[in-house]
Design a protein around this motif. Structure first.
Motif, PDB file in Angstrom:
ATOM      1  N   GLY A   1       0.706  -0.978   0.062  1.00 16.44           N
ATOM      2  CA  GLY A   1      -0.119   0.134   0.210  1.00 16.44           C
ATOM      3  C   GLY A   1       0.938   1.338  -0.140  1.00 16.44           C
ATOM      4  N   LYS A   2       2.133   0.809   0.229  1.00 15.94           N
ATOM      5  CA  LYS A   2       3.083   2.210   0.344  1.00 15.94           C
ATOM      6  C   LYS A   2       3.338   2.881  -1.214  1.00 15.94           C
ATOM      7  CE  LYS A   2       5.614   0.440   4.306  1.00 15.94           C
ATOM      8  NZ  LYS A   2       6.807  -0.086   4.809  1.00 15.94           N
ATOM      9  N   CYS A   3       3.435   3.935  -1.193  1.00 15.32           N
ATOM     10  CA  CYS A   3       3.656   4.943  -2.537  1.00 15.32           C
ATOM     11  C   CYS A   3       4.591   5.917  -2.393  1.00 15.32           C
ATOM     12  CB  CYS A   3       2.245   5.215  -3.013  1.00 15.32           C
ATOM     13  SG  CYS A   3       2.474   5.681  -4.659  1.00 15.32           S
ATOM     14  N   ASN A   4       5.097   6.336  -3.330  1.00 17.41           N
ATOM     15  CA  ASN A   4       6.024   7.727  -3.416  1.00 17.41           C
ATOM     16  C   ASN A   4       5.232   8.911  -3.577  1.00 17.41           C
ATOM     17  OD1 ASN A   4       5.795   6.278  -5.714  1.00 17.41           O
ATOM     18  ND2 ASN A   4       7.632   7.287  -6.572  1.00 17.41           N
ATOM     19  N   PHE A   5       4.110   8.729  -3.912  1.00 17.82           N
ATOM     20  CA  PHE A   5       3.156   9.749  -4.044  1.00 17.82           C
ATOM     21  C   PHE A   5       1.950   9.623  -3.205  1.00 17.82           C
ATOM     22  CE2 PHE A   5       4.239   9.817  -8.822  1.00 17.82           C
ATOM     23  CZ  PHE A   5       5.344  10.410  -8.585  1.00 17.82           C
ATOM     24  N   HIS A   6       1.099  10.808  -2.968  1.00 19.03           N
ATOM     25  CA  HIS A   6      -0.169  10.881  -2.077  1.00 19.03           C
ATOM     26  C   HIS A   6      -1.028  11.368  -2.943  1.00 19.03           C
ATOM     27  CE1 HIS A   6       2.331   9.377   1.173  1.00 19.03           C
ATOM     28  NE2 HIS A   6       3.157  10.284   0.825  1.00 19.03           N
ATOM     29  N   CYS A   7      -1.745  10.640  -3.899  1.00 21.90           N
ATOM     30  CA  CYS A   7      -2.566  11.235  -4.644  1.00 21.90           C
ATOM     31  C   CYS A   7      -3.936  11.009  -4.191  1.00 21.90           C
ATOM     32  CB  CYS A   7      -2.950  10.291  -6.036  1.00 21.90           C
ATOM     33  SG  CYS A   7      -1.421  10.302  -6.950  1.00 21.90           S
ATOM     34  N   LYS A   8      -4.843  12.226  -4.292  1.00 23.19           N
ATOM     35  CA  LYS A   8      -5.961  12.417  -3.458  1.00 23.19           C
ATOM     36  C   LYS A   8      -6.891  11.303  -3.747  1.00 23.19           C
ATOM     37  CE  LYS A   8      -5.866  17.378  -2.645  1.00 23.19           C
ATOM     38  NZ  LYS A   8      -6.360  18.728  -2.862  1.00 23.19           N
TER      39      LYS A   8
ATOM     40  N   CYS B   1      -6.330   8.082  -4.571  1.00 23.94           N
ATOM     41  CA  CYS B   1      -6.095   6.868  -4.334  1.00 23.94           C
ATOM     42  C   CYS B   1      -6.307   6.299  -2.870  1.00 23.94           C
ATOM     43  CB  CYS B   1      -4.476   6.764  -4.499  1.00 23.94           C
ATOM     44  SG  CYS B   1      -3.791   5.027  -4.424  1.00 23.94           S
ATOM     45  N   TYR B   2      -6.769   5.172  -2.909  1.00 22.42           N
ATOM     46  CA  TYR B   2      -7.170   4.528  -1.627  1.00 22.42           C
ATOM     47  C   TYR B   2      -6.203   3.597  -0.999  1.00 22.42           C
ATOM     48  CZ  TYR B   2      -8.361   0.789  -4.788  1.00 22.42           C
ATOM     49  OH  TYR B   2      -8.412   0.078  -5.790  1.00 22.42           O
ATOM     50  N   SER B   3      -5.380   3.225  -1.736  1.00 28.32           N
ATOM     51  CA  SER B   3      -4.494   2.136  -1.336  1.00 28.32           C
ATOM     52  C   SER B   3      -3.577   2.215  -0.017  1.00 28.32           C
ATOM     53  CB  SER B   3      -3.402   1.675  -2.507  1.00 28.32           C
ATOM     54  OG  SER B   3      -2.369   2.671  -2.703  1.00 28.32           O
ATOM     55  N   GLN B   4      -3.225   3.589   0.205  1.00 31.86           N
ATOM     56  CA  GLN B   4      -2.609   3.760   1.301  1.00 31.86           C
ATOM     57  C   GLN B   4      -3.182   3.586   2.586  1.00 31.86           C
ATOM     58  OE1 GLN B   4       0.725   6.769   1.416  1.00 31.86           O
ATOM     59  NE2 GLN B   4       0.423   6.613  -0.934  1.00 31.86           N
ATOM     60  N   GLU B   5      -4.656   3.571   2.355  1.00 31.10           N
ATOM     61  CA  GLU B   5      -5.738   3.653   3.597  1.00 31.10           C
ATOM     62  C   GLU B   5      -5.760   2.113   4.091  1.00 31.10           C
ATOM     63  OE1 GLU B   5      -7.254   6.143   5.009  1.00 31.10           O
ATOM     64  OE2 GLU B   5      -5.882   7.240   3.752  1.00 31.10           O
ATOM     65  N   TYR B   6      -5.292   1.134   3.073  1.00 30.64           N
ATOM     66  CA  TYR B   6      -5.731  -0.072   3.574  1.00 30.64           C
ATOM     67  C   TYR B   6      -4.497  -1.111   3.959  1.00 30.64           C
ATOM     68  CZ  TYR B   6     -10.252   0.942   2.057  1.00 30.64           C
ATOM     69  OH  TYR B   6     -11.431   1.495   1.852  1.00 30.64           O
ATOM     70  N   ALA B   7      -3.315  -1.154   2.985  1.00 27.75           N
ATOM     71  CA  ALA B   7      -2.253  -1.975   3.110  1.00 27.75           C
ATOM     72  C   ALA B   7      -1.012  -1.030   3.632  1.00 27.75           C
ATOM     73  CB  ALA B   7      -1.977  -2.628   2.072  1.00 27.75           C
TER      74      ALA B   7
ATOM     75  N   VAL C   1      -1.510  -9.269 -12.728  1.00 26.49           N
ATOM     76  CA  VAL C   1      -1.193  -7.907 -12.700  1.00 26.49           C
ATOM     77  C   VAL C   1      -0.859  -7.658 -11.154  1.00 26.49           C
ATOM     78  CG1 VAL C   1      -2.296  -5.451 -12.942  1.00 26.49           C
ATOM     79  CG2 VAL C   1      -2.967  -7.505 -14.498  1.00 26.49           C
ATOM     80  N   VAL C   2       0.280  -7.035 -11.202  1.00 30.40           N
ATOM     81  CA  VAL C   2       0.772  -6.538  -9.866  1.00 30.40           C
ATOM     82  C   VAL C   2       0.500  -5.272  -9.732  1.00 30.40           C
ATOM     83  CG1 VAL C   2       2.905  -6.445  -8.197  1.00 30.40           C
ATOM     84  CG2 VAL C   2       2.487  -8.347  -9.780  1.00 30.40           C
ATOM     85  N   THR C   3      -0.121  -4.821  -8.441  1.00 32.41           N
ATOM     86  CA  THR C   3      -0.173  -3.307  -8.242  1.00 32.41           C
ATOM     87  C   THR C   3       0.218  -2.966  -6.904  1.00 32.41           C
ATOM     88  OG1 THR C   3      -2.716  -3.855  -7.136  1.00 32.41           O
ATOM     89  CG2 THR C   3      -2.665  -3.711  -9.500  1.00 32.41           C
ATOM     90  N   GLY C   4      -0.239  -1.916  -6.165  1.00 30.60           N
ATOM     91  CA  GLY C   4       0.181  -1.272  -4.994  1.00 30.60           C
ATOM     92  C   GLY C   4      -1.030  -0.377  -4.580  1.00 30.60           C
TER      93      GLY C   4
END
Length: 160
Positions: free
Chosen positions: A79-86, A88-94, A119-122
């Motif tokens: 769920g980690k990301c180098n951006f914090h796009c408004k 995007c929900y992924s950082q909320e969960y993983a 398909v590998v996502t994050g």
């Protein structure tokens, strides 16, 4: 001319299976698009073989156990990301990276169930320290990556 018309009639026929649909799409691309690179052409028989094997496996599981296995496995490995796009929900969960042994188990089970592609996502999958250990797990299954691309230059430099 007759062969071209027969090929075109096959390509316009409604596909009954996923494999037939893919064959039609590649056929359309080969008729209308650029010539495929030699290394891609060399791998097509192996990929088609896996697709047909996967299709048969999914059909068997559906008939025997009433299981409906998806064609494509989407796997969010972080769920980690180098951006914090408004949006995007992924950082909320993983909040953490998926353990590599869990990723391998999921891929192995998906392979056995008849998954045709992964398909590998994050978040951003390239932030996962062990990301490059994942693709070799399924060598004969198309493997796609959803990335924001910001880390690609660093990875390409390290691997050249």
């Amino acid at each position: 001319m007759r062969d071209t018309l027969q090929a075109y009639s096959f390509l316009t026929k409604k596909a009954d299976t996923f494999g037939e649909f893919v064959r039609q799409q590649i056929g359309l691309g080969l008729l209308k698009g650029p010539v495929l690179a030699p290394d891609v052409m060399l791998n097509l028989p192996r990929l088609f073989s896996r697709m047909l094997e996967s299709e048969r496996r999914r059909a068997t599981l559906r008939a025997e156990r009433d299981l409906r296995i998806p064609t494509i496995l989407f796997m969010a490995i972080t769920g980690k990301c180098n951006f914090h796009c408004k949006h995007c929900y992924s950082q909320e969960y993983a909040k953490e990276h998926m353990d590599i042994s869990l990723a391998r188990r999921i891929l192995s089970e998906g392979y056995e169930l008849g998954i045709s592609a992964v398909v590998v996502t994050g978040g951003e999958p390239l932030l996962h320290e062990e990301f490059f250990e994942i693709p070799p797990t399924m060598l004969d299954v198309p493997f796609m990556l959803f990335t924001n691309g910001a880390l690609l230059p660093r990875f390409l430099e390290e691997r050249v």
